[in-house]
Design an enzyme around this catalytic site. Structure first.
Site, PDB file in Angstrom:
ATOM      1  N   GLU B  37       0.764  -1.059  -0.086  1.00 15.70           N
ATOM      2  CA  GLU B  37       0.092   0.057  -0.116  1.00 15.70           C
ATOM      3  C   GLU B  37       0.732   1.143  -0.169  1.00 15.70           C
ATOM      4  O   GLU B  37       1.964   1.599   0.847  1.00 15.70           O
ATOM      5  CB  GLU B  37      -0.508   0.156   0.966  1.00 15.70           C
ATOM      6  CG  GLU B  37      -1.823   0.759   1.158  1.00 15.70           C
ATOM      7  CD  GLU B  37      -2.927   0.182   2.316  1.00 15.70           C
ATOM      8  OE1 GLU B  37      -3.574  -0.683   2.249  1.00 15.70           O
ATOM      9  OE2 GLU B  37      -3.674   1.413   3.487  1.00 15.70           O
ATOM     10  N   ASP B 198       8.801  12.805  -1.017  1.00 16.26           N
ATOM     11  CA  ASP B 198       8.408  11.612   0.446  1.00 16.26           C
ATOM     12  C   ASP B 198       9.178  10.871  -0.018  1.00 16.26           C
ATOM     13  O   ASP B 198       9.017   9.981   0.010  1.00 16.26           O
ATOM     14  CB  ASP B 198       6.856  11.493  -0.205  1.00 16.26           C
ATOM     15  CG  ASP B 198       6.227   9.947   0.470  1.00 16.26           C
ATOM     16  OD1 ASP B 198       6.688  10.364   2.071  1.00 16.26           O
ATOM     17  OD2 ASP B 198       5.426   9.501   0.864  1.00 16.26           O
TER      18      ASP B 198
END
Lengths: 127, 381
Positions: B37, B198
């Site tokens: 995920e 990120d």
């Protein structure tokens, strides 16, 4: 027709206080779409809205919510109309959203001309 | 009416492994199992039927997604009622611009063509004049609210590599080789004016957040930067951007202090955190909150001041009464790196973003003086 539509998009841009770059991106998406496909007169405004919405999502920290976009067109179109048109625009443009706009070049040229910082903000509205 | 007909025509073949998604996507890909995920969206392993190649399919938006993503603890709306999420739109648009050995390759973006778009179907049911379909400008009739991003499949990532090989950090050649590739990929993104925002090797919530992939096929360790869900294009000059980006532990001080005018130096900071985590086998600044992370940074690197970081006092969250730490030695912060490696880390973890080394300059740092032979003969575990 295009002039009228882009002028209206400029008004929407003012209303939501979006960046100049967002309007320029929207116009670029609009032109790219119209170069690829025809659109009927009663869907042209919807197309413009979808282009501006996509540009805002790409460029802005806080893009206008769906309901606010629909209200700008006096709710002539439904939420389903706009979300369907949004995908139609994205797939027609093959997600080619990261395009240089005239405003970008203006920024560079003003920088080269050693003019004050962020002058583009003053010039980035419709006129 | 249209919706009912569609539902009858397409009973969704539900399986636990694919969370109710069709096993077969557009007769082109066979979804096999859920493998992770990302920041946004669930990732499945799949096979491209025509070529037999293994691919990764990431599902974005729509009903089948795996819940809203969290960014540094804050919930982000990823609501299909707002159309295509801006994170998805940016990830796709930017990844399609990037072609580099150290950036994961996005092969294709598609919709599930066997299912009608719920939005278009609803518009049709309501007799909407403007719904697509009916020959108009419709993108080939029915589609779905979900977008499927098809990537090259890479089955290893930095985090798993660290778990499988606890001694990885002691392998100086391999650490250098991975660091070099990370900076190559990053330099490429920055040249194309894309911020990743990120970078991290870590895992959230037990599922592998596969941000830094490692392709181990052919015996090499080819690093690929992935998960551009928080990425965005930046202009010159950079203007106000959201400060709520980058997972807490890898978030640079200018963001922790509330700065909104930031640029490519944020990724360089995160990259250094990743490298030192790889080398030390322990996260560098594992803060529980923003202030905790900031204090962990101060404690290790020493507190900044106006002399080391001009403009510090103008940052919204800066307070002169924050504790003052002298900082630790680089031998202590990066015990396994050689002096050149420590110097590079010091430059990548410079407080002032304007003085922080760029990815391009980092590639020319003396730490990489002997990278040539490593590129020719990739180091082994």
């Amino acid at each position: 027709m295009r002039t009228t539509l882009v002028d209206w998009l400029g008004e929407v841009r003012d209303e939501f206080r979006l960046h100049g770059e967002t309007l320029f991106l929207a116009a670029a998406y609009l032109d790219a779409y119209l170069a690829a496909k025809p659109v009927s007169r009663d869907r042209l405004q919807l197309l413009g809205m979808a282009c501006l919405w996509v540009a805002a999502k790409f460029e802005e920290v806080y893009p206008p919510p769906l309901a606010a976009m629909l209200a700008m067109a006096e709710n002539m179109y439904s939420a389903a109309d706009l979300t369907a048109m949004e995908k139609e625009v994205l797939f027609t443009l093959d997600f080619g959203l990261a395009v240089p706009t005239p405003l970008r070049f203006l920024h560079y040229m003003l920088q080269l001309a050693a003019l004050p910082a962020h002058p583009g903000e003053a010039l980035s509205c419709r006129r | 009416m249209a919706t009912a007909a569609a539902a009858a025509a397409y009973p969704p073949p539900r399986t636990s492994a694919t969370d109710g998604l069709p096993r077969l996507l557009n007769n082109k890909y066979r979804l096999e199992r859920r493998v992770g995920e990302g920041t946004y969206g669930v990732v499945y392993r799949a096979t491209e039927l025509a070529s037999g190649q293994t691919v990764a399919v990431k599902v974005r938006g729509g009903a089948g997604r795996g819940g809203a993503g969290t960014v540094g603890g804050e919930m982000r709306p990823d609501d299909s009622e707002e159309g295509v999420p801006s994170s998805a739109l940016r990830e796709i648009a930017l990844l399609l611009e990037l072609r580099h050995d150290n950036v994961v390759r996005l092969r294709e973006v598609t919709r599930d063509l066997s299912r009608p778009d719920p939005a278009a179907a609803a518009a049709a049911a309501a007799g909407g004049r403007y719904s697509s379909g009916a020959g108009g400008g419709g993108g080939g009739g029915g589609d779905s609210a979900q977008l499927f991003l098809v990537f090259d499949f890479v089955d290893m990532d930095v985090h798993r590599l660290m778990q499988l090989y606890p001694a990885l950090g002691a392998n100086a050649a391999l650490v250098k080789y991975l660091t070099y590739q990370l900076l190559c990929g990053l330099d490429y993104c920055h040249r194309r004016r894309v911020l990743h925002r990120d970078l991290k090797p870590q895992v959230e919530g037990g599922w592998g957040v596969r941000n830094l992939l490692v392709d181990v096929r052919g015996g090499g360790h080819s690093l690929k930067i992935a998960d551009f869900g928080l990425s965005r294009a930046f202009g010159v000059p950079v203007r106000l951007l959201s400060p709520e980006v980058v997972t807490l532990w890898y978030r640079p001080p200018e963001l922790l202090l509330g700065g909104r005018l930031y640029g490519s130096p944020v990724d360089v900071w995160s990259a250094a955190c990743c490298v030192l985590e790889l080398s030390n086998r322990w996260p560098l600044f594992p803060g529980a909150t923003e202030i905790d992370t900031l204090l962990k940074i101060f404690e290790k690197l020493g507190s900044p001041d106006e002399a080391t970081w001009p403009g510090l006092a103008d940052l919204p969250h800066w307070r002169p009464q924050l504790p003052r730490y002298p900082g630790r030695s680089w031998e202590e912060i990066a015990p396994r790196l050689d002096p050149a490696g420590r110097d590079l880390m010091r430059r990548m973890l410079t407080y002032d973003p304007a003085q922080r080394i760029t990815a391009a300059a980092a590639l020319r740092h003396p730490y990489f003086a002997d990278i040539g032979p490593l590129l020719e003969r990739p180091p082994q575990l």
